[in-house]
Design an enzyme around this catalytic site. Sequence first.
Site, PDB file in Angstrom:
ATOM      1  N   CYS A   1       0.817  -1.215   0.000  1.00 28.26           N
ATOM      2  CA  CYS A   1       0.000   0.000   0.000  1.00 28.26           C
ATOM      3  C   CYS A   1       0.857   1.274   0.000  1.00 28.26           C
ATOM      4  CB  CYS A   1      -0.977  -0.021   1.176  1.00 28.26           C
ATOM      5  SG  CYS A   1      -2.345   1.141   0.982  1.00 28.26           S
TER       6      CYS A   1
ATOM      7  N   ARG B   1     -13.445   4.584  -2.730  1.00 26.33           N
ATOM      8  CA  ARG B   1     -12.332   3.719  -2.364  1.00 26.33           C
ATOM      9  C   ARG B   1     -12.582   2.353  -2.993  1.00 26.33           C
ATOM     10  NH1 ARG B   1      -9.038   5.510   1.698  1.00 26.33           N
ATOM     11  NH2 ARG B   1      -8.223   3.432   2.075  1.00 26.33           N
TER      12      ARG B   1
ATOM     13  N   HIS C   1      -4.099  -6.284   1.857  1.00 25.71           N
ATOM     14  CA  HIS C   1      -3.959  -6.168   3.307  1.00 25.71           C
ATOM     15  C   HIS C   1      -4.297  -7.529   3.916  1.00 25.71           C
ATOM     16  CE1 HIS C   1      -3.547  -2.081   2.330  1.00 25.71           C
ATOM     17  NE2 HIS C   1      -4.820  -1.752   2.291  1.00 25.71           N
TER      18      HIS C   1
END
Length: 235
Positions: free
Chosen positions: A96, A131, A195
Amino acid sequence: MTKYHLNLAHLYGNLLNTYSDVGNIIALRYYAKQMDADITVQVISIGQEFDPAKFDLALFGGGQDYEQFVVSKDLPNKKAGIKQFIDDQKPLLAICGGYQLLGQYYIGANGEKIPGLNILPHYTLSQDHNRFIGNITIKNEQTGDEYHGFENHNGMTFLGDGERPLGKVISGHGNNGQGKTEGAIYKEVYCSYFHGPILTRNGEIAKHLLLAALHKKYPNEDFSKQEQLVIKPTF
């Protein structure tokens, strides 16, 4: 007692540790033991020197825009060392924010342009009021492996010359929601928006990183046994 030893640099691990970087370290240690190796971890933070010769692997995690902005001010002091580490074909996992900061720049949620290291050629733009969130599955076209994870990012990353994607998107959004790619591979750098953490669900990536580090540090050793390690699915 393990036969092999690896040193891992956790870049800004006290600041950029939002997305389960410690979980990735735990996974690396878990698979390293099965390869007859152990890992020592050292956090390299603001104001500290990064000497690429001292480390065999590196982890560059992510955080919020504020933490990334703070880190971006210190990064020029470490650019030469990180670039040398990458040019030496040593394995680095960037998640990220770490992924974004290795590139040219990224645009924060408030529109500010935050400079990256400009070692890798990608760049990252920002979305307005959106997002990319949810489960994601991709396929590595070189190995045929499928990787499973969870994405949650505002950034839209576009790859540059010399980079190839970590995988083609089967389901989910990926780098930018347009090109059907996720992550990036450059030399022995693996970048991703996964993630969760990524290595607990995708042990083949951990295996690759560890083998790259072992072959680099112990070039005359026979690692055929380690290469045959079977990674059981965890999804």
